[in-house]
Motif scaffolding. Structure first.
Motif, PDB file in Angstrom:
ATOM      1  N   GLY A  80       3.036  -3.023   6.712  1.00  0.00           N
ATOM      2  CA  GLY A  80       2.265  -1.949   6.089  1.00  0.00           C
ATOM      3  C   GLY A  80       2.656  -0.564   6.565  1.00  0.00           C
ATOM      4  O   GLY A  80       2.466   0.424   5.837  1.00  0.00           O
ATOM      5  N   GLY A  96      -4.234  -4.351  10.359  1.00  0.00           N
ATOM      6  CA  GLY A  96      -3.512  -5.578  10.635  1.00  0.00           C
ATOM      7  C   GLY A  96      -3.904  -6.211  11.956  1.00  0.00           C
ATOM      8  O   GLY A  96      -4.065  -7.432  12.047  1.00  0.00           O
ATOM      9  N   ILE A 122       8.037  -7.118   0.064  1.00  0.00           N
ATOM     10  CA  ILE A 122       6.946  -8.068   0.260  1.00  0.00           C
ATOM     11  C   ILE A 122       7.175  -9.322  -0.583  1.00  0.00           C
ATOM     12  O   ILE A 122       6.894 -10.448  -0.147  1.00  0.00           O
ATOM     13  CB  ILE A 122       5.601  -7.423  -0.088  1.00  0.00           C
ATOM     14  CG1 ILE A 122       5.353  -6.197   0.809  1.00  0.00           C
ATOM     15  CG2 ILE A 122       4.463  -8.427   0.081  1.00  0.00           C
ATOM     16  CD1 ILE A 122       5.380  -6.497   2.288  1.00  0.00           C
ATOM     17  N   ASN A 141      -4.839  -4.108   2.332  1.00  0.00           N
ATOM     18  CA  ASN A 141      -4.150  -3.050   3.061  1.00  0.00           C
ATOM     19  C   ASN A 141      -3.410  -2.143   2.081  1.00  0.00           C
ATOM     20  O   ASN A 141      -3.985  -1.217   1.516  1.00  0.00           O
ATOM     21  CB  ASN A 141      -3.196  -3.687   4.077  1.00  0.00           C
ATOM     22  CG  ASN A 141      -2.666  -2.707   5.096  1.00  0.00           C
ATOM     23  OD1 ASN A 141      -2.726  -1.500   4.906  1.00  0.00           O
ATOM     24  ND2 ASN A 141      -2.122  -3.220   6.183  1.00  0.00           N
ATOM     25  N   THR A 142      -2.130  -2.405   1.838  1.00  0.00           N
ATOM     26  CA  THR A 142      -1.344  -1.507   0.990  1.00  0.00           C
ATOM     27  C   THR A 142      -1.701  -1.638  -0.494  1.00  0.00           C
ATOM     28  O   THR A 142      -1.571  -0.665  -1.243  1.00  0.00           O
ATOM     29  CB  THR A 142       0.162  -1.778   1.180  1.00  0.00           C
ATOM     30  OG1 THR A 142       0.428  -3.170   0.981  1.00  0.00           O
ATOM     31  CG2 THR A 142       0.592  -1.386   2.590  1.00  0.00           C
ATOM     32  N   ASN A 196      -1.194 -11.595  10.067  1.00  0.00           N
ATOM     33  CA  ASN A 196      -1.775 -10.261   9.894  1.00  0.00           C
ATOM     34  C   ASN A 196      -1.085  -9.219  10.757  1.00  0.00           C
ATOM     35  O   ASN A 196      -0.988  -8.054  10.371  1.00  0.00           O
ATOM     36  CB  ASN A 196      -3.280 -10.298  10.188  1.00  0.00           C
ATOM     37  CG  ASN A 196      -4.081 -10.710   8.979  1.00  0.00           C
ATOM     38  OD1 ASN A 196      -4.320  -9.933   8.072  1.00  0.00           O
ATOM     39  ND2 ASN A 196      -4.481 -11.980   8.950  1.00  0.00           N
ATOM     40  N   TRP A 214       4.872   1.472   4.217  1.00  0.00           N
ATOM     41  CA  TRP A 214       4.336   1.919   2.925  1.00  0.00           C
ATOM     42  C   TRP A 214       4.689   3.375   2.626  1.00  0.00           C
ATOM     43  O   TRP A 214       5.114   3.707   1.515  1.00  0.00           O
ATOM     44  CB  TRP A 214       2.831   1.719   2.913  1.00  0.00           C
ATOM     45  CG  TRP A 214       2.123   2.254   1.696  1.00  0.00           C
ATOM     46  CD1 TRP A 214       1.342   3.372   1.632  1.00  0.00           C
ATOM     47  CD2 TRP A 214       2.127   1.705   0.378  1.00  0.00           C
ATOM     48  NE1 TRP A 214       0.848   3.553   0.372  1.00  0.00           N
ATOM     49  CE2 TRP A 214       1.318   2.529  -0.427  1.00  0.00           C
ATOM     50  CE3 TRP A 214       2.730   0.588  -0.204  1.00  0.00           C
ATOM     51  CZ2 TRP A 214       1.096   2.281  -1.778  1.00  0.00           C
ATOM     52  CZ3 TRP A 214       2.512   0.331  -1.545  1.00  0.00           C
ATOM     53  CH2 TRP A 214       1.718   1.172  -2.315  1.00  0.00           C
ATOM     54  N   GLN A 240      -1.435  -8.184   2.395  1.00  0.00           N
ATOM     55  CA  GLN A 240      -1.348  -6.797   1.920  1.00  0.00           C
ATOM     56  C   GLN A 240      -2.480  -6.472   0.945  1.00  0.00           C
ATOM     57  O   GLN A 240      -2.697  -5.306   0.608  1.00  0.00           O
ATOM     58  CB  GLN A 240       0.000  -6.549   1.232  1.00  0.00           C
ATOM     59  CG  GLN A 240       1.214  -6.750   2.117  1.00  0.00           C
ATOM     60  CD  GLN A 240       1.243  -5.811   3.306  1.00  0.00           C
ATOM     61  OE1 GLN A 240       0.816  -4.655   3.215  1.00  0.00           O
ATOM     62  NE2 GLN A 240       1.745  -6.305   4.426  1.00  0.00           N
ATOM     63  N   ALA A 252       1.774  -8.481   8.677  1.00  0.00           N
ATOM     64  CA  ALA A 252       1.351  -7.683   7.523  1.00  0.00           C
ATOM     65  C   ALA A 252       1.082  -6.236   7.933  1.00  0.00           C
ATOM     66  O   ALA A 252       1.430  -5.302   7.201  1.00  0.00           O
ATOM     67  CB  ALA A 252       0.102  -8.296   6.896  1.00  0.00           C
ATOM     68  N   TYR A 276       4.677  -9.977  -6.623  1.00  0.00           N
ATOM     69  CA  TYR A 276       5.057  -8.722  -5.961  1.00  0.00           C
ATOM     70  C   TYR A 276       6.320  -8.123  -6.586  1.00  0.00           C
ATOM     71  O   TYR A 276       6.437  -6.897  -6.701  1.00  0.00           O
ATOM     72  CB  TYR A 276       5.263  -8.953  -4.467  1.00  0.00           C
ATOM     73  CG  TYR A 276       3.999  -8.901  -3.654  1.00  0.00           C
ATOM     74  CD1 TYR A 276       3.362  -7.693  -3.391  1.00  0.00           C
ATOM     75  CD2 TYR A 276       3.433 -10.068  -3.144  1.00  0.00           C
ATOM     76  CE1 TYR A 276       2.194  -7.638  -2.638  1.00  0.00           C
ATOM     77  CE2 TYR A 276       2.268 -10.025  -2.391  1.00  0.00           C
ATOM     78  CZ  TYR A 276       1.652  -8.812  -2.142  1.00  0.00           C
ATOM     79  OH  TYR A 276       0.498  -8.764  -1.403  1.00  0.00           O
ATOM     80  N   SER A 282      -3.065   1.288   8.652  1.00  0.00           N
ATOM     81  CA  SER A 282      -2.552  -0.032   8.267  1.00  0.00           C
ATOM     82  C   SER A 282      -2.331  -0.910   9.492  1.00  0.00           C
ATOM     83  O   SER A 282      -2.595  -2.117   9.471  1.00  0.00           O
ATOM     84  CB  SER A 282      -1.230   0.120   7.496  1.00  0.00           C
ATOM     85  OG  SER A 282      -1.457   0.634   6.206  1.00  0.00           O
TER      86      SER A 282
END
Length: 439
Positions: free
Chosen positions: A389, A60, A404, A243-244, A382, A392, A240, A385, A314, A56
């Motif tokens: 991440g 990012g 988030i 990513n997540t 990013n 997570w 995200q 982010a 979210y 992650s």
């Protein structure tokens, strides 16, 4: 350059032909970018055996530099290369990087190559839109939204093609398909250059590149930098998606449709773009109806509303995830589909609106640089982010999504407050700028 209200003017889809060339060029660039992005986290965690927290973070940092390099690329294009040369050189460099992704030892150099090429390509392409229209042409108001629809077609088909190839035949096939998309982008741009606005004079010529910045121009730049700082916060939540959210599609979502078939995890990445190009015409029509009735929401308040909707999406996802964990099951794939729809509707109120804001407010001779500032917000966004991440795995999915949602909500609050304050300042000092922002 297009002339407004000229019945003999050549139009494609109601706009100058150059707009079609630009969004087709960017459509295939988006195909390459989002095709690679749909595979990146899965490639690192499943093929390279990189731990989730580091994957992650790498994602990012890479995505951050995709938005960092356009700052310098925009300056280089404005002062030396010119927009056309910058697009060609940047596109060729990106294509090379995508093909390098097919080799495992070149993984990190490939990411760096793509980011460098993107720095020249991204601001130089989008900054040519405004030059297609004369001042006062009413079509320019919707040009960035039309452009945003076009480029998202590429982002829609990318996970379906690159993702399917990567999951079914090997990740390297997906990366190679992304490289082919970038080459297609270059061919379209080279073939359609005669429809684009002429290049302006640059440094080193006998004519001045731009008028010196006056007090009003400096105030515009300061305002744009302030808005970009708030967009950093928003992007911490928005980014995200690749990513997540991609990880949750694999770990926390029941993707079975029938007993023998499940939705490929990469396909969900197409939903964002699908909603963009289906909902944008409806949204533009609604804004046009409201404008005829004298109701025109200031740009910053539109952006605040969009960030609030993303935050709400979210929060709802947090509830779905918490319920699924409490009942020892996975969330149904329809919940993730619905989240993409709601989140993207919020996105349409903030990202294309913000891009148009930066394009219209840019001082003369600094348009590519100002577009680059808009994308530069993605650099820090990013990084934020990627840092978020890393939480997570330590947090439950429900609490992570709640966090988030709070980040997006904070961005909404800041945009709304700044919008109110800006309106008061404009009434006293800059009524012309207020009229521009409320279009």
């Amino acid at each position: 350059m297009a002339t407004p209200n000229n019945p003999r003017e050549r139009n494609w889809f109601g706009h100058p032909p150059g707009l079609t060339i630009l969004f087709l060029t960017e459509m295939w660039e988006m195909f390459s970018f989002f095709g690679m992005r749909a595979l990146l986290v899965y490639y690192m965690t499943k093929h390279l055996d990189i731990q989730q927290e580091y994957a992650s973070l790498i994602y990012g940092v890479y995505a951050a530099f995709v938005y960092f390099t356009p700052v310098f690329g925009g300056i280089v294009a404005d002062r030396w290369l010119g927009k056309r040369k910058a697009v060609i050189i940047g596109g060729a460099t990106m294509a090379l990087g995508h093909f390098m992704m097919a080799s495992e030892p070149l993984f990190y150099p490939a990411l760096a190559t793509i980011a460098l090429g993107n720095g020249l390509f991204l601001p130089s392409l989008a900054s040519q839109i405004e030059g297609l229209y004369r001042e006062g042409d009413p079509r320019s108001k919707s040009a960035y939204n039309v452009y945003y629809v076009g480029v998202n077609i590429g982002a829609f088909i990318a996970p379906l093609i690159c993702g399917s190839l990567g999951e079914a035949y090997g990740w390297h096939w997906g990366f190679a398909a992304a490289g082919i998309g970038m080459l297609t982008s270059l061919v379209i741009y080279l073939g359609g250059q005669h429809h684009l606005p002429p290049e302006a004079q640059r440094a080193g010529t006998h004519q001045p590149v731009r008028a010196p910045l006056d007090h009003s121009a400096w105030r515009r730049l300061a305002f744009l930098i302030g808005v970009a700082a708030i967009i950093v916060v928003f992007r911490g939540a928005y980014e995200q998606v690749g990513n997540t959210i991609a990880l949750w599609a694999d770990e926390g979502v029941d993707r079975h449709v029938t007993a023998g078939w499940s939705i490929p995890m990469t396909w969900f990445q197409s939903l964002d773009s699908l909603v963009v190009f289906t909902a944008t015409p409806l949204l533009l029509a609604r804004w046009a109806r409201l404008a005829k009735r004298g109701i025109e929401t200031p740009w910053l308040h539109k952006m605040a509303f969009g960030a609030a909707v993303v935050g709400l999406s979210y929060v709802l996802l947090a509830g779905v995830s918490a319920w699924a964990v409490a009942h020892g099951t996975r969330a149904h794939w329809a919940w993730l589909t619905g989240w993409f729809v709601l989140m993207t509707l919020g996105e349409l109120y903030i990202l294309p609106v913000g891009l148009g804001l930066f394009g219209r407010m840019a001082p003369d001779g600094f348009r590519a640089t100002c577009i680059a500032i808009w994308f530069f917000a993605g650099f820090f966004g990013n990084l934020l982010a990627g840092a978020l991440g890393t939480l997570w795995s330590p947090l439950s999915h429900g609490w992570f999504f709640m966090l988030i949602g709070g980040v997006a909500g904070l961005a909404a609050l800041l945009l709304y407050v700044v919008g109110l304050r800006l309106g008061q300042v404009e009434k006293r000092e800059n009524a012309g700028l207020a009229a521009m922002l409320s279009r």
